[in-house]
Motif scaffolding. Structure first.
Motif, PDB file in Angstrom:
ATOM      1  N   GLY B 193       0.814  -1.209   0.000  1.00  0.00           N
ATOM      2  CA  GLY B 193       0.000   0.000   0.000  1.00  0.00           C
ATOM      3  C   GLY B 193       0.845   1.255   0.000  1.00  0.00           C
ATOM      4  O   GLY B 193       2.075   1.200  -0.100  1.00  0.00           O
ATOM      5  N   SER B 321      -3.170   1.131  -6.874  1.00  0.00           N
ATOM      6  CA  SER B 321      -3.680   0.312  -5.770  1.00  0.00           C
ATOM      7  C   SER B 321      -4.863  -0.516  -6.261  1.00  0.00           C
ATOM      8  O   SER B 321      -5.557  -0.123  -7.191  1.00  0.00           O
ATOM      9  CB  SER B 321      -4.131   1.234  -4.634  1.00  0.00           C
ATOM     10  N   SER B 323      -7.146  -1.315  -3.944  1.00  0.00           N
ATOM     11  CA  SER B 323      -8.119  -1.109  -2.868  1.00  0.00           C
ATOM     12  C   SER B 323      -9.467  -0.662  -3.401  1.00  0.00           C
ATOM     13  O   SER B 323     -10.504  -1.135  -2.963  1.00  0.00           O
ATOM     14  CB  SER B 323      -7.602  -0.065  -1.886  1.00  0.00           C
ATOM     15  N   PRO B 328     -10.139  -3.246  -0.512  1.00  0.00           N
ATOM     16  CA  PRO B 328      -9.031  -2.892   0.385  1.00  0.00           C
ATOM     17  C   PRO B 328      -8.522  -4.113   1.160  1.00  0.00           C
ATOM     18  O   PRO B 328      -7.428  -4.081   1.712  1.00  0.00           O
ATOM     19  CB  PRO B 328      -9.638  -1.850   1.323  1.00  0.00           C
ATOM     20  N   ARG B 331      -4.994  -5.396   0.350  1.00  0.00           N
ATOM     21  CA  ARG B 331      -3.841  -4.640   0.836  1.00  0.00           C
ATOM     22  C   ARG B 331      -2.682  -4.775  -0.160  1.00  0.00           C
ATOM     23  O   ARG B 331      -1.553  -5.106   0.211  1.00  0.00           O
ATOM     24  CB  ARG B 331      -3.431  -5.149   2.221  1.00  0.00           C
ATOM     25  N   GLY B 333      -0.848  -2.731  -3.373  1.00  0.00           N
ATOM     26  CA  GLY B 333      -0.666  -1.582  -4.233  1.00  0.00           C
ATOM     27  C   GLY B 333       0.601  -1.780  -5.045  1.00  0.00           C
ATOM     28  O   GLY B 333       1.195  -2.864  -5.019  1.00  0.00           O
TER      29      GLY B 333
END
Lengths: 486, 486
Positions: B193, B321, B323, B328, B331, B333
């Motif tokens: 991330g 990312s 997410s 999300p 996790r 990115g």
């Protein structure tokens, strides 16, 4: 229907003893045997619960080494085709994995990676690695599939900052059963590993710029993670019992220690020293961070309960990880904090966000709840114990150059240099000389930052099968002899 | 065999029109319809490719709102039972998921979480959330299972510090197809991330203590992640075109910008400004970090290619990312760096270790390679576009208090206050007043640290179905009216 299985049951022994393995093939003997045995188990029916011949008997019949047989058995145990019963041999599993899924390519035929791994090769003796070939991939895939096929909505919503609640509960239960540590799941924070644990410590639980004593020799990554999180590591040379509270300088906010199994020497901290450290922490209002990374793998005697358990998590924090117990691929660790620190940790995570991926967490939770994790740990413990004993035997030709002795736990041996080798060489020179031979022993002294570090060789055995260890010891021994005489 | 499907095919319409839904049940109408329709699709055979009635026609037949039908269709599209063909309606999928697996509990029946999520509830209008109910969990579970049932050994060995190579290749292909950005997979670093991306930037790619301009208003987490990584964020008020290079102070090492869709106002940076920024970076030997977080969701017109593509990744880094695009929970990115910075990033990661879990990475790679990811993005784009239009219609009663207008992309609307509401209230007061009603609009001004911030309301719509948005707008409108007249 009932007759055919019976028929296969009685034919199984003959089929097994009739296997022909090809000597001199590119495929190692143990891999050939694994494949042939897997094929028999897949094709024949009604074998559940059947006892396999003792490894010695089958080895004699097939004219292979006993190690070839035990290696094949271990692999098929890991894959779920076989099971063991304590002290009574190896059996066909009740539920064969192939009945649920097509047989996979044998795990040991490794396709070349898409590009060379910049992280470096994975060489014999490298410490701290779990054997990828023993990863319980079928079970793991099943738990992943179950968790994600119809995921609980909470998995996809705003995540709990401390991690997936069922995983926190499973970790709490595991610590009670395996580490003598009682904690509430509310005290468990799932992390993405030690870096995040120290980020929480430095960002929320310690005063800014706090100094923590760390063991020397010790884990370099730990010092780096602390520094990055604004914590000052203060290395202190350990004695035979570990970190000595009498030698700790003033002004420390606490200490990070590996009491169950010191990294990297493998020593356990005796009870008297533990109590002295807790007393020190009490008098100085300091925190002890207990880093417990592989003490589930204990081969002799009773495991020492976690120091944090002794303290009741009052002045202690407990740091754990699944990297060594299952696989570093999970990138899942955890931090257990005293109840009064929960709120501060939570406020910190409300800003930074949780870091650990949610994808493995529900699968890991059910893997633990189902008992599959405990079974896996017990299997690994048995296999690793055998690998350690095997490596010690394979090193017997150089017992005058290395102080050989069994280690009650862990995944690597830490062997002091002896005799002519201690006189004429040092651990870094040995590690450097081993690299061109494709071996990766580590110098104990490379884990020190203080002067006059202790000397020794770290030899990882857990991550390598017995054939690899035999070959590695055979390559390593003449090299040690040369350094001792040259 | 051939007759029965044909029979079911012709009976399907009658069965569909004969469904009876229970008004006033605890289960919402759309959930009842989803469940009933799923049951029909599961029980009847040979329906593949059959066209479903238009939502308006089925709504009339069942005496339900059209929204009830579209919500049910969308859910079953997400689950893989139905598909759409551009501009020509909804069809039964060729391969029904139930043929492979037992029918799951309906995704909308959410079991209560094990404990209240300390991360806070997930309230209507909260921006930036993907709808958990639309997560393609069956496909995701299948990719996870495939990746881990017989994992490539490299997954369990020493990890590539930049992430799983096939995922890096898939990200590179995605960026070329969706974002007009050509890069080599070797330039792609998979991260856990934005925090890790800035950790790499601060630790390896920027001089110590470097200052980077950041947009104001902007993303608070970004400033915090920068500070934690030893980077000084320098907030600069944006104008209508975004960050103005003419207004940048001296001494900056670079800037972090959201050119495709400014966060949180949603504005796109025009080409002239992009070129001016690249020119500024060239003259000052500075780096531009392009944060591109959801511009795949574009509803009107051509998406603007990534700024990094315009620059050929010379002085730009691209941060992405999963997410918002997927969940999300992953996790995951990534950071795409100029080729000359690869070595420095690698040296940094050799010390810190890679942080992103390997568990989702092979599944995400095959999810992308297979085309399932692109299909998912197109589906979400269609659903989110409809949700945005729906929310704008639902807010029509307060069009004198909020400046309503469609947004060409994104997952939330940023609406300036108007009329009496602008005169008598402010965005923070509105957000505070909405909280007791269980609504979570965000004040635009809360995203500023500089004085005299612009005012507006951020209303997330992507994460909420149309029924929820209708209810939320109905609850919100009288509240706005009261604040405007009080």
């Amino acid at each position: 229907m009932a007759n055919i299985p019976q028929n296969d049951r009685s034919n199984f022994g003959a089929a097994l003893f009739g296997l022909s393995l090809e000597r001199g093939s590119a495929q190692p003997m143990h891999a050939q045997l694994t494949e042939a045995l897997r094929a028999l188990l897949t094709r024949m029916q009604g074998l559940a619960g059947l006892r396999l011949p003792a490894s010695r008997a089958l080895a004699e019949e097939l004219s292979v080494s006993r190690m070839t047989v035990t290696t094949a058995y271990d692999q098929l145990i890991a894959e779920g085709y076989l099971t063991t019963r304590q002290g009574s041999g190896t059996y066909v599993a009740d539920h064969l994995p192939h009945l649920a899924r097509p047989a996979p390519a044998p795990a040991r035929r490794r396709p070349p990676p898409a590009e060379p791994a910049p992280g470096g090769d994975w060489l014999p003796f490298q410490p701290g690695l779990a054997d990828p070939a023993l990863f319980p991939h079928r079970l793991w895939a099943r738990h992943l599939d179950r968790a994600w096929r119809a995921p609980q909505a909470a998995l996809l919503g705003r995540p709990d900052l401390f991690g997936w609640p069922p995983l926190r509960a499973a970790i709490s239960a595991h610590l009670a059963a395996w580490r003598g540590l009682d904690c509430d799941p509310a005290q468990v924070i799932v992390t993405g590993g030690a870096w995040e644990a120290f980020d929480i410590l430095g960002g929320a639980l310690l005063p800014p710029g706090a100094a923590l004593a760390v063991e020397d020799p010790g884990w370099a990554t730990l010092r780096q993670a602390m520094t990055r999180a604004g914590i000052r590591p203060q290395p202190l040379r350990i004695d035979a019992d570990g970190l000595n509270p009498g030698a700790l300088p003033a002004g420390l906010a606490g200490a990070v220690i590996t009491p169950s199994r010191h990294f990297p020497t493998g020593r356990a901290m005796p009870l008297a020293r533990r109590l002295a450290l807790l007393d020190w922490a009490e008098r100085h209002e300091a925190l002890i961070i207990e880093d417990d990374y592989d003490s589930e793998f204990r081969y002799q005697g009773q495991p020492l309960p976690a120091l944090s358990g002794l303290d009741g998590l009052r002045r202690t924090l407990y740091m754990g990880s699944f990297s060594k117990l299952l696989s570093p691929a999970l990138r899942i660790g955890y931090l257990v904090v005293p109840a009064p620190l929960i709120a501060a940790a939570h406020d910190h995570l409300a800003v930074t966000g949780a870091r650990a991926s949610l994808v493995p967490q529900p699968a890991l939770a059910s893997f633990m709840e189902s008992g599959d994790f405990a079974t896996h740990l017990r299997r690994m413990r048995r296999i690793y114990a055998r690998r350690q004993a095997h490596l010690l035997r394979a090193l017997a030709p150089v017992q005058d150059l290395l102080t050989l002795g069994p280690d009650a736990s862990g995944m690597h041996l830490c062997l002091p240099l002896a005799g002519a080798l201690a006189d004429r060489s040092d651990d870094r020179a040995i590690a450097a000389a081993a690299a061109p031979a494709g071996l990766s022993p580590r110098a104990l002294s490379s884990h020190s930052v203080l002067p006059d570090p202790p000397q020794g060789l770290l030899l990882g055995y857990a991550g390598f099968d017995e054939a690899t260890l035999t070959q590695a010891a055979a390559d390593f021994s003449p090299l040690l002899r040369r350094l001792a005489t040259g």
